[in-house]
Design a protein around this motif. Structure first.
Motif, PDB file in Angstrom:
ATOM      1  N   ILE A  71      19.650   6.854  18.947  1.00  0.00           N
ATOM      2  CA  ILE A  71      21.062   7.129  18.674  1.00  0.00           C
ATOM      3  C   ILE A  71      21.486   6.489  17.363  1.00  0.00           C
ATOM      4  N   ILE A  72      21.007   5.287  17.095  1.00  0.00           N
ATOM      5  CA  ILE A  72      21.327   4.625  15.833  1.00  0.00           C
ATOM      6  C   ILE A  72      20.825   5.450  14.653  1.00  0.00           C
ATOM      7  N   ASP A  73      19.566   5.900  14.733  1.00  0.00           N
ATOM      8  CA  ASP A  73      19.024   6.727  13.657  1.00  0.00           C
ATOM      9  C   ASP A  73      19.823   8.019  13.510  1.00  0.00           C
ATOM     10  N   LEU A  74      20.206   8.624  14.637  1.00  0.00           N
ATOM     11  CA  LEU A  74      20.993   9.861  14.597  1.00  0.00           C
ATOM     12  C   LEU A  74      22.319   9.625  13.892  1.00  0.00           C
ATOM     13  N   MET A  75      22.991   8.522  14.204  1.00  0.00           N
ATOM     14  CA  MET A  75      24.270   8.208  13.563  1.00  0.00           C
ATOM     15  C   MET A  75      24.118   8.053  12.054  1.00  0.00           C
ATOM     16  N   LEU A  76      23.087   7.315  11.636  1.00  0.00           N
ATOM     17  CA  LEU A  76      22.864   7.104  10.206  1.00  0.00           C
ATOM     18  C   LEU A  76      22.540   8.414   9.508  1.00  0.00           C
ATOM     19  N   TRP A  77      21.720   9.238  10.146  1.00  0.00           N
ATOM     20  CA  TRP A  77      21.296  10.522   9.567  1.00  0.00           C
ATOM     21  C   TRP A  77      22.464  11.497   9.481  1.00  0.00           C
ATOM     22  N   LEU A  78      23.305  11.533  10.501  1.00  0.00           N
ATOM     23  CA  LEU A  78      24.441  12.455  10.517  1.00  0.00           C
ATOM     24  C   LEU A  78      25.478  12.092   9.465  1.00  0.00           C
ATOM     25  N   THR A  79      25.774  10.809   9.340  1.00  0.00           N
ATOM     26  CA  THR A  79      26.908  10.368   8.536  1.00  0.00           C
ATOM     27  C   THR A  79      26.547   9.936   7.122  1.00  0.00           C
ATOM     28  N   ASN A  80      25.268   9.645   6.889  1.00  0.00           N
ATOM     29  CA  ASN A  80      24.837   9.096   5.597  1.00  0.00           C
ATOM     30  C   ASN A  80      25.635   7.839   5.260  1.00  0.00           C
ATOM     31  N   ASP A  81      25.924   7.065   6.293  1.00  0.00           N
ATOM     32  CA  ASP A  81      26.701   5.836   6.146  1.00  0.00           C
ATOM     33  C   ASP A  81      25.810   4.655   6.537  1.00  0.00           C
ATOM     34  N   LYS A  82      26.315   3.456   6.370  1.00  0.00           N
ATOM     35  CA  LYS A  82      25.520   2.259   6.637  1.00  0.00           C
ATOM     36  C   LYS A  82      26.281   1.320   7.576  1.00  0.00           C
ATOM     37  N   GLN A 117      11.544   3.453   5.241  1.00  0.00           N
ATOM     38  CA  GLN A 117      12.772   2.690   4.992  1.00  0.00           C
ATOM     39  C   GLN A 117      13.828   3.011   6.043  1.00  0.00           C
ATOM     40  N   GLN A 118      13.948   4.274   6.413  1.00  0.00           N
ATOM     41  CA  GLN A 118      14.924   4.657   7.433  1.00  0.00           C
ATOM     42  C   GLN A 118      14.582   4.041   8.791  1.00  0.00           C
ATOM     43  N   ILE A 119      13.294   3.958   9.100  1.00  0.00           N
ATOM     44  CA  ILE A 119      12.862   3.327  10.348  1.00  0.00           C
ATOM     45  C   ILE A 119      13.251   1.857  10.357  1.00  0.00           C
ATOM     46  N   LYS A 174       0.855  -1.200   0.000  1.00  0.00           N
ATOM     47  CA  LYS A 174       0.000   0.000   0.000  1.00  0.00           C
ATOM     48  C   LYS A 174       0.887   1.246   0.000  1.00  0.00           C
ATOM     49  N   PRO A 175       1.562   1.521  -1.117  1.00  0.00           N
ATOM     50  CA  PRO A 175       2.533   2.624  -1.177  1.00  0.00           C
ATOM     51  C   PRO A 175       1.915   4.004  -0.992  1.00  0.00           C
ATOM     52  N   ASN A 176       0.606   4.096  -1.104  1.00  0.00           N
ATOM     53  CA  ASN A 176      -0.056   5.397  -0.922  1.00  0.00           C
ATOM     54  C   ASN A 176      -0.124   5.800   0.551  1.00  0.00           C
ATOM     55  N   LEU A 177       0.031   4.835   1.459  1.00  0.00           N
ATOM     56  CA  LEU A 177      -0.046   5.140   2.886  1.00  0.00           C
ATOM     57  C   LEU A 177       1.288   5.694   3.380  1.00  0.00           C
ATOM     58  N   LYS A 178       1.216   6.756   4.174  1.00  0.00           N
ATOM     59  CA  LYS A 178       2.416   7.340   4.761  1.00  0.00           C
ATOM     60  C   LYS A 178       2.614   6.777   6.162  1.00  0.00           C
ATOM     61  N   PHE A 179       3.881   6.501   6.476  1.00  0.00           N
ATOM     62  CA  PHE A 179       4.225   5.853   7.735  1.00  0.00           C
ATOM     63  C   PHE A 179       5.505   6.482   8.255  1.00  0.00           C
ATOM     64  N   SER A 180       5.492   6.947   9.510  1.00  0.00           N
ATOM     65  CA  SER A 180       6.694   7.562  10.060  1.00  0.00           C
ATOM     66  C   SER A 180       6.726   7.357  11.572  1.00  0.00           C
ATOM     67  N   SER A 181       7.850   7.747  12.177  1.00  0.00           N
ATOM     68  CA  SER A 181       8.029   7.552  13.608  1.00  0.00           C
ATOM     69  C   SER A 181       8.735   8.762  14.214  1.00  0.00           C
ATOM     70  N   ASN A 182       8.626   8.876  15.533  1.00  0.00           N
ATOM     71  CA  ASN A 182       9.091  10.078  16.232  1.00  0.00           C
ATOM     72  C   ASN A 182      10.560   9.965  16.648  1.00  0.00           C
ATOM     73  N   LEU A 183      11.436   9.872  15.673  1.00  0.00           N
ATOM     74  CA  LEU A 183      12.877   9.850  15.942  1.00  0.00           C
ATOM     75  C   LEU A 183      13.347  11.300  16.052  1.00  0.00           C
ATOM     76  N   ILE A 184      13.123  11.857  17.221  1.00  0.00           N
ATOM     77  CA  ILE A 184      13.108  13.292  17.436  1.00  0.00           C
ATOM     78  C   ILE A 184      14.482  13.948  17.489  1.00  0.00           C
ATOM     79  N   LEU A 185      15.566  13.182  17.700  1.00  0.00           N
ATOM     80  CA  LEU A 185      16.880  13.812  17.821  1.00  0.00           C
ATOM     81  C   LEU A 185      17.281  14.554  16.553  1.00  0.00           C
TER      82      LEU A 185
END
Length: 347
Positions: free
Chosen positions: A179-190, A319-321, A111-122
């Motif tokens: 913290i994991i999400d913050l690291m991925l977001w900051l560095t654009n690394d995997k 996908q990021q979640i 169902k690609p029309n549905l939006k899904f997100s989470s409160n990764l607030i950092l």
């Protein structure tokens, strides 16, 4: 768009977020606790109230639902929401088990029309936004090591609250994911591989039977190394320590300000000089006074709502979640198997 909110603890902050957007109309509020519900009825008399989350999840008139219930209810409520074509904003964690994540992932894919997100607030902290820009503009140079921690510091919440009554609780999945999400977001690394340990020293004589301290070493695809500590029961204020080491500079998060070092072995660096509010830079050290706070936990909602209206991806995409969750699962697996574990991403 009509809104429903499940869970009025953290979920109450979502009310403010939805009210601030002109395209939203809050319809129903839900909580399983009678006292919480009674207080909310007095505070928000114009809304509908219920103890049954299914009333919101199955209501065809509701377009968006925030899920802020207890962690162990998230998975079932997400599935029900997707089945009923709801856009979903979910407090972390979205689920606790890999098979649940795969099920949610496949349902959203259908169902690609549905939006899904989470409160990764950092990601909304000004201090980390500034750091991300410094990394992007190469002010730190090539990154070699990133170390982050989730110092929860609220022992009673895990030993006496609902967390102590759960069949399974993971400090990594419920808190360390920030913290994991913050690291991925900051560095654009995997992150490709993890090795982890856990113990329950702080809570061992309580009703909480799970690890309250988790330490993980992580390998990134770029060659960078990462370190994550999740310390639920620490004798320490709630805080997110973070250090980023590069070939040109080092960033260190601290309570009153962040430190930005751009000199090696400089004996003339005197941090006491930075106690003077009029001094922001001294020799090889710069004081970064960008804000380390967030106005409310519903700050991601405005972006989420706009993504529904525009059809674009939310800033915290599904996908990021799932990427961050996949790393959490690998960390838990490594603790159980006492070995290094490859991260298996959903795609």
């Amino acid at each position: 768009m009509n809104i429903g909110i499940i869970g009025l603890g953290v979920g109450e902050s979502h009310i403010k977020g939805y009210l601030s957007h002109p395209s939203c109309n809050i319809v129903s509020l839900c909580d399983s606790d009678n006292n919480t519900l009674d207080k909310a009825k007095k505070k928000y008399p114009k809304y509908k109230f219920t103890k049954d989350a299914n009333e919101l999840l199955c209501d065809p008139s509701i377009d968006i639902i925030s899920i802020a219930s207890y962690d162990n209810f998230h998975y079932d409520q997400i599935i029900k929401g997707i089945e009923n074509d709801k856009h979903l904003f979910v407090e972390k964690p979205i689920c606790y088990f890999e098979k649940e994540a795969k099920h949610i992932y496949e349902m959203l894919k259908a169902k690609p029309n549905l939006k899904f997100s989470s409160n990764l607030i950092l990601r909304k902290y000004e201090r980390f936004i500034d750091l991300r820009q410094k990394i992007k503009s190469n002010e730190l140079g090539e990154l070699s090591f990133i170390s982050g921690g989730y110092n929860y510091g609220r022992l009673k919440k895990i030993t006496e609250g609902w967390r102590s009554k759960m069949d399974f609780y993971s400090g990594v999945i419920s808190g360390g994911i920030h913290i994991i999400d913050l690291m991925l977001w900051l560095t654009n690394d995997k992150i490709t591989e993890v090795f982890s340990y856990g113990n329950n020293t702080q809570s061992k004589n309580s009703n909480f039977k799970f690890n309250d301290m988790i330490a993980a070493t992580m390998k990134f695809s770029s060659g960078m190394i990462g370190s994550l500590n999740v310390n639920l029961g620490c004798v320490h204020p709630h805080f997110h320590p973070l250090e980023v080491y590069g070939t040109k500079a080092t960033f260190v998060n601290d309570f009153n300000y962040a430190k930005f070092y751009n000199a090696r072995d400089n004996k003339n660096i005197n941090e006491n000089r930075l106690l003077n509010p009029n001094i922001s830079k001294y020799n090889g050290l710069t004081k970064l006074s960008t804000s380390y706070s967030v106005l409310n936990k519903g700050m991601h909602l405005n972006d989420f709502i706009n993504s529904i209206l525009s059809g674009e991806s939310p800033s915290v995409s599904s996908q990021q979640i799932f990427d961050a969750l996949s790393i959490c699962f690998a960390i838990e697996k490594s603790i159980n198997q006492s070995t290094a574990v490859q991260v298996n991403y959903l795609n």
